[in-house]
Write a protein that holds these residues in place. Structure first.
Motif, PDB file in Angstrom:
ATOM      1  N   ALA A   1       0.831  -1.214   0.000  1.00 25.13           N
ATOM      2  CA  ALA A   1       0.000   0.000   0.000  1.00 25.13           C
ATOM      3  C   ALA A   1       0.857   1.252   0.000  1.00 25.13           C
ATOM      4  CB  ALA A   1      -0.923  -0.021   1.215  1.00 25.13           C
ATOM      5  N   VAL A   2       1.855   1.325   0.895  1.00 26.60           N
ATOM      6  CA  VAL A   2       2.677   2.537   0.967  1.00 26.60           C
ATOM      7  C   VAL A   2       3.559   2.666  -0.259  1.00 26.60           C
ATOM      8  CG1 VAL A   2       4.657   1.528   2.190  1.00 26.60           C
ATOM      9  CG2 VAL A   2       4.076   3.927   2.551  1.00 26.60           C
ATOM     10  N   ALA A   3       4.001   1.547  -0.834  1.00 24.88           N
ATOM     11  CA  ALA A   3       4.848   1.621  -2.023  1.00 24.88           C
ATOM     12  C   ALA A   3       4.069   2.175  -3.220  1.00 24.88           C
ATOM     13  CB  ALA A   3       5.412   0.249  -2.352  1.00 24.88           C
ATOM     14  N   VAL A   4       2.809   1.817  -3.333  1.00 26.36           N
ATOM     15  CA  VAL A   4       1.994   2.288  -4.456  1.00 26.36           C
ATOM     16  C   VAL A   4       1.522   3.720  -4.243  1.00 26.36           C
ATOM     17  CG1 VAL A   4      -0.191   1.938  -5.671  1.00 26.36           C
ATOM     18  CG2 VAL A   4       1.262  -0.007  -5.144  1.00 26.36           C
ATOM     19  N   LEU A   5       1.035   3.996  -3.047  1.00 25.98           N
ATOM     20  CA  LEU A   5       0.428   5.310  -2.806  1.00 25.98           C
ATOM     21  C   LEU A   5       1.445   6.429  -2.665  1.00 25.98           C
ATOM     22  CD1 LEU A   5      -2.480   4.353  -0.378  1.00 25.98           C
ATOM     23  CD2 LEU A   5      -2.467   4.477  -2.874  1.00 25.98           C
ATOM     24  N   THR A   6       2.728   6.117  -2.427  1.00 33.40           N
ATOM     25  CA  THR A   6       3.752   7.165  -2.374  1.00 33.40           C
ATOM     26  C   THR A   6       4.496   7.303  -3.695  1.00 33.40           C
ATOM     27  OG1 THR A   6       5.320   5.550  -1.449  1.00 33.40           O
ATOM     28  CG2 THR A   6       4.127   6.942   0.106  1.00 33.40           C
ATOM     29  N   ASP A   7       4.082   6.551  -4.703  1.00 26.86           N
ATOM     30  CA  ASP A   7       4.646   6.668  -6.049  1.00 26.86           C
ATOM     31  C   ASP A   7       3.595   7.327  -6.930  1.00 26.86           C
ATOM     32  OD1 ASP A   7       5.205   5.888  -8.878  1.00 26.86           O
ATOM     33  OD2 ASP A   7       6.942   4.940  -7.934  1.00 26.86           O
ATOM     34  N   ALA A   8       3.923   8.490  -7.477  1.00 27.64           N
ATOM     35  CA  ALA A   8       2.927   9.283  -8.200  1.00 27.64           C
ATOM     36  C   ALA A   8       2.328   8.518  -9.380  1.00 27.64           C
ATOM     37  CB  ALA A   8       3.560  10.586  -8.696  1.00 27.64           C
ATOM     38  N   GLU A   9       3.170   7.849 -10.178  1.00 27.32           N
ATOM     39  CA  GLU A   9       2.677   7.150 -11.358  1.00 27.32           C
ATOM     40  C   GLU A   9       1.831   5.939 -10.975  1.00 27.32           C
ATOM     41  OE1 GLU A   9       5.987   6.170 -13.786  1.00 27.32           O
ATOM     42  OE2 GLU A   9       6.607   8.247 -14.104  1.00 27.32           O
TER      43      GLU A   9
ATOM     44  N   LEU B   1      -2.282   5.270 -11.664  1.00 27.31           N
ATOM     45  CA  LEU B   1      -2.820   4.078 -12.313  1.00 27.31           C
ATOM     46  C   LEU B   1      -3.734   3.294 -11.385  1.00 27.31           C
ATOM     47  CD1 LEU B   1       0.365   2.826 -14.193  1.00 27.31           C
ATOM     48  CD2 LEU B   1      -1.659   3.876 -15.195  1.00 27.31           C
ATOM     49  N   TYR B   2      -3.364   3.255 -10.116  1.00 29.83           N
ATOM     50  CA  TYR B   2      -4.192   2.530  -9.145  1.00 29.83           C
ATOM     51  C   TYR B   2      -5.549   3.199  -8.979  1.00 29.83           C
ATOM     52  CZ  TYR B   2      -5.696   0.475  -4.742  1.00 29.83           C
ATOM     53  OH  TYR B   2      -6.414  -0.160  -3.779  1.00 29.83           O
ATOM     54  N   ASP B   3      -5.563   4.532  -8.943  1.00 26.84           N
ATOM     55  CA  ASP B   3      -6.836   5.243  -8.815  1.00 26.84           C
ATOM     56  C   ASP B   3      -7.721   5.039 -10.047  1.00 26.84           C
ATOM     57  OD1 ASP B   3      -6.099   6.163  -6.346  1.00 26.84           O
ATOM     58  OD2 ASP B   3      -5.337   8.089  -7.075  1.00 26.84           O
ATOM     59  N   LEU B   4      -7.079   4.865 -11.213  1.00 20.96           N
ATOM     60  CA  LEU B   4      -7.859   4.700 -12.440  1.00 20.96           C
ATOM     61  C   LEU B   4      -8.404   3.292 -12.601  1.00 20.96           C
ATOM     62  CD1 LEU B   4      -5.660   6.687 -14.987  1.00 20.96           C
ATOM     63  CD2 LEU B   4      -7.884   7.362 -14.079  1.00 20.96           C
ATOM     64  N   HIS B   5      -7.590   2.279 -12.252  1.00 14.61           N
ATOM     65  CA  HIS B   5      -7.952   0.904 -12.567  1.00 14.61           C
ATOM     66  C   HIS B   5      -8.165   0.025 -11.344  1.00 14.61           C
ATOM     67  CE1 HIS B   5      -6.887   1.935 -16.648  1.00 14.61           C
ATOM     68  NE2 HIS B   5      -5.681   2.294 -16.270  1.00 14.61           N
ATOM     69  N   GLY B   6      -8.011   0.566 -10.173  1.00 14.05           N
ATOM     70  CA  GLY B   6      -8.120  -0.267  -8.975  1.00 14.05           C
ATOM     71  C   GLY B   6      -9.487  -0.907  -8.810  1.00 14.05           C
ATOM     72  N   SER B   7     -10.558  -0.133  -9.045  1.00 11.72           N
ATOM     73  CA  SER B   7     -11.900  -0.665  -8.833  1.00 11.72           C
ATOM     74  C   SER B   7     -12.208  -1.807  -9.797  1.00 11.72           C
ATOM     75  CB  SER B   7     -12.930   0.458  -9.011  1.00 11.72           C
ATOM     76  OG  SER B   7     -12.818   1.012 -10.320  1.00 11.72           O
ATOM     77  N   GLU B   8     -11.720  -1.698 -11.042  1.00  9.83           N
ATOM     78  CA  GLU B   8     -11.953  -2.767 -12.016  1.00  9.83           C
ATOM     79  C   GLU B   8     -11.224  -4.033 -11.603  1.00  9.83           C
ATOM     80  OE1 GLU B   8     -11.259  -3.674 -16.759  1.00  9.83           O
ATOM     81  OE2 GLU B   8     -10.766  -1.716 -15.907  1.00  9.83           O
TER      82      GLU B   8
ATOM     83  N   THR C   1      -1.990 -10.127  -3.144  1.00  9.81           N
ATOM     84  CA  THR C   1      -1.130 -10.142  -4.321  1.00  9.81           C
ATOM     85  C   THR C   1      -1.698  -9.332  -5.461  1.00  9.81           C
ATOM     86  OG1 THR C   1      -2.198 -12.146  -5.151  1.00  9.81           O
ATOM     87  CG2 THR C   1      -0.282 -12.438  -3.730  1.00  9.81           C
ATOM     88  N   ARG C   2      -2.829  -8.690  -5.284  1.00  7.21           N
ATOM     89  CA  ARG C   2      -3.446  -7.988  -6.392  1.00  7.21           C
ATOM     90  C   ARG C   2      -2.808  -6.613  -6.583  1.00  7.21           C
ATOM     91  NH1 ARG C   2      -5.705  -3.597  -6.609  1.00  7.21           N
ATOM     92  NH2 ARG C   2      -6.680  -2.503  -4.913  1.00  7.21           N
ATOM     93  N   GLY C   3      -3.098  -6.020  -7.711  1.00  6.25           N
ATOM     94  CA  GLY C   3      -2.685  -4.650  -7.935  1.00  6.25           C
ATOM     95  C   GLY C   3      -1.213  -4.549  -8.285  1.00  6.25           C
ATOM     96  N   PHE C   4      -0.643  -3.386  -8.002  1.00  3.63           N
ATOM     97  CA  PHE C   4       0.731  -3.102  -8.353  1.00  3.63           C
ATOM     98  C   PHE C   4       1.641  -3.548  -7.231  1.00  3.63           C
ATOM     99  CE2 PHE C   4      -0.629  -0.580 -11.855  1.00  3.63           C
ATOM    100  CZ  PHE C   4      -1.850  -0.090 -11.445  1.00  3.63           C
TER     101      PHE C   4
END
Length: 379
Positions: free
Chosen positions: A162-170, A174-181, A200-203
């Motif tokens: 979670a912290v690795a994804v949310l503290t990386d701008a790119e 992408l997570y905000d755009l495609h996470g719900s799908e 294991t899901r997501g980025f």
């Protein structure tokens, strides 16, 4: 660690409470646990007091219990008493377990989360500072060395992702755009009728959960690893990594040097094929060799090019000897095959007792052998 000290202080408070109530065994149990979590002089003094307490002291403390309970009941409202009793037992570990109820609830909460924001307990507009602060708080509570509850390792990995994804701008974009799908397709699984978070899901994070923990808390990295954040991404720069790269480059040069003789042989064979000239003759007529000639000795026919007389500058006698040797060798091989086939058919006819087949096998001709015998007669 600070969390261990807080838990140790709470154990000491519970030990004092049980000591006041005369429950020396429980008091001693919590004092020993406090010593394991965070040794302190206060816990040692209380342990010495428990050990030195005699039967008379235990009896006196037991007599004081009813009076203290009656005073607390008369001065404290019933709701407050119930709340204090509930708080006293909230952090206690289940029977036979080496983790607290609070730790178990923390792991259970993360299992029910649907996305990274909910895992860290932050809003989707939270800045990096708030996200990192939330991660630090949860990491101290869920680190496998601290939390022995089943599922703590997976929960610890989840907050690391979670912290690795949310503290990386790119990655966050992408997570905000495609996470719900992804949640609808592969991020959530059904287990006994409940939705659980798929760790294991997501980025995925660029580093392990333990490495992320060390980055945030200043822990020593193995092999002198140093992490820096450049252009919105974590990058590692280590002496060992540089040495490995140098070794890989050196190894590449070594392999190249080892392969050099083979490469040279390949190049030479390709070059030699370029310099091989066309054959002077052929034993069979073709558009390239249309002109027929015969050797002087055995009268063997062979074919040459139209410009043979002008192009060939060698010895004609030596050429004809070569033609005759090749022709005779071809006849010998063909004769061997013909005889072998004839002998095979004869053996088959004898084995099956077939007279017709035996007669046919005897009548099989061997023309190459006949020509070879004729040439040998001429010689």
């Amino acid at each position: 660690m600070e969390v261990n000290k807080d838990e140790a202080d709470r154990c000491i408070e519970l030990a004092e409470k049980y000591l006041t109530e005369g429950q020396k065994d429980k008091a001693e149990k919590f004092l020993l646990k406090a010593e394991r979590l965070f040794p302190s002089q206060k816990a040692k003094d209380l342990l010495a007091r428990v050990s030195a307490a005699g039967e008379g002291d235990t009896a006196n403390e037991a007599e004081d219990v009813p009076r203290k309970r009656s005073r607390s009941n008369t001065t404290t409202p019933p709701r407050r008493v119930a709340k204090e009793q509930k708080e006293d037992g909230a952090g206690a570990a289940p029977a036979g377990a080496d983790y607290t109820q609070d730790q178990k609830e923390a792991v259970s909460r993360i299992k029910k989360c649907k996305d990274y924001y909910e895992i860290l307990g932050v809003s989707k507009e939270a800045p990096d500072g708030e996200i990192k602060k939330a991660y630090k708080k949860l990491a101290l509570q869920l680190h496998p060395d601290k939390n022995k509850c089943p599922g703590a390792v997976e929960a610890f990995k989840a907050i690391g992702n979670a912290v690795a994804v949310l503290t990386d701008a790119e990655k966050r974009k992408l997570y905000d755009l495609h996470g719900s799908e992804e949640e609808r397709i592969s991020a959530r699984r059904r287990n006994h009728g409940h939705q659980e978070y798929n760790y294991t899901r997501g980025f995925e994070a660029d580093f392990t959960a333990e490495e992320l923990f060390n980055m945030f808390f200043g822990g020593g990295f193995p092999n002198q690893t140093v992490y820096t954040r450049r252009n919105g991404r974590w990058q590692r720069n280590t002496d060992e990594y540089q040495q490995t790269r140098q070794q890989q480059q050196t190894g590449g040069y070594t392999i190249f040097l080892q392969m050099m003789p083979i490469l040279i042989l390949i190049v030479l064979s390709m070059m030699s094929s370029l310099f091989i000239s066309d054959p002077i003759y052929s034993l069979h007529a073709s558009p390239k060799f249309p002109v027929q000639r015969k050797t002087l000795n055995l009268k063997v026919p062979y074919y040459v090019k139209e410009n043979f007389h002008t192009e060939y500058q060698g010895s004609l006698r030596r050429l004809e000897i070569t033609v005759e040797e090749e022709y005779v060798n071809n006849l010998r091989h063909a004769c061997y095959r013909e005889k072998n086939y004839r002998e095979t058919m004869l053996w088959k006819a004898r084995n099956f007792g077939d007279r017709d087949l035996f007669t046919k096998a005897q009548n099989i001709r061997t023309p190459s052998c006949d020509v070879l015998n004729e040439l040998q007669g001429r010689a």
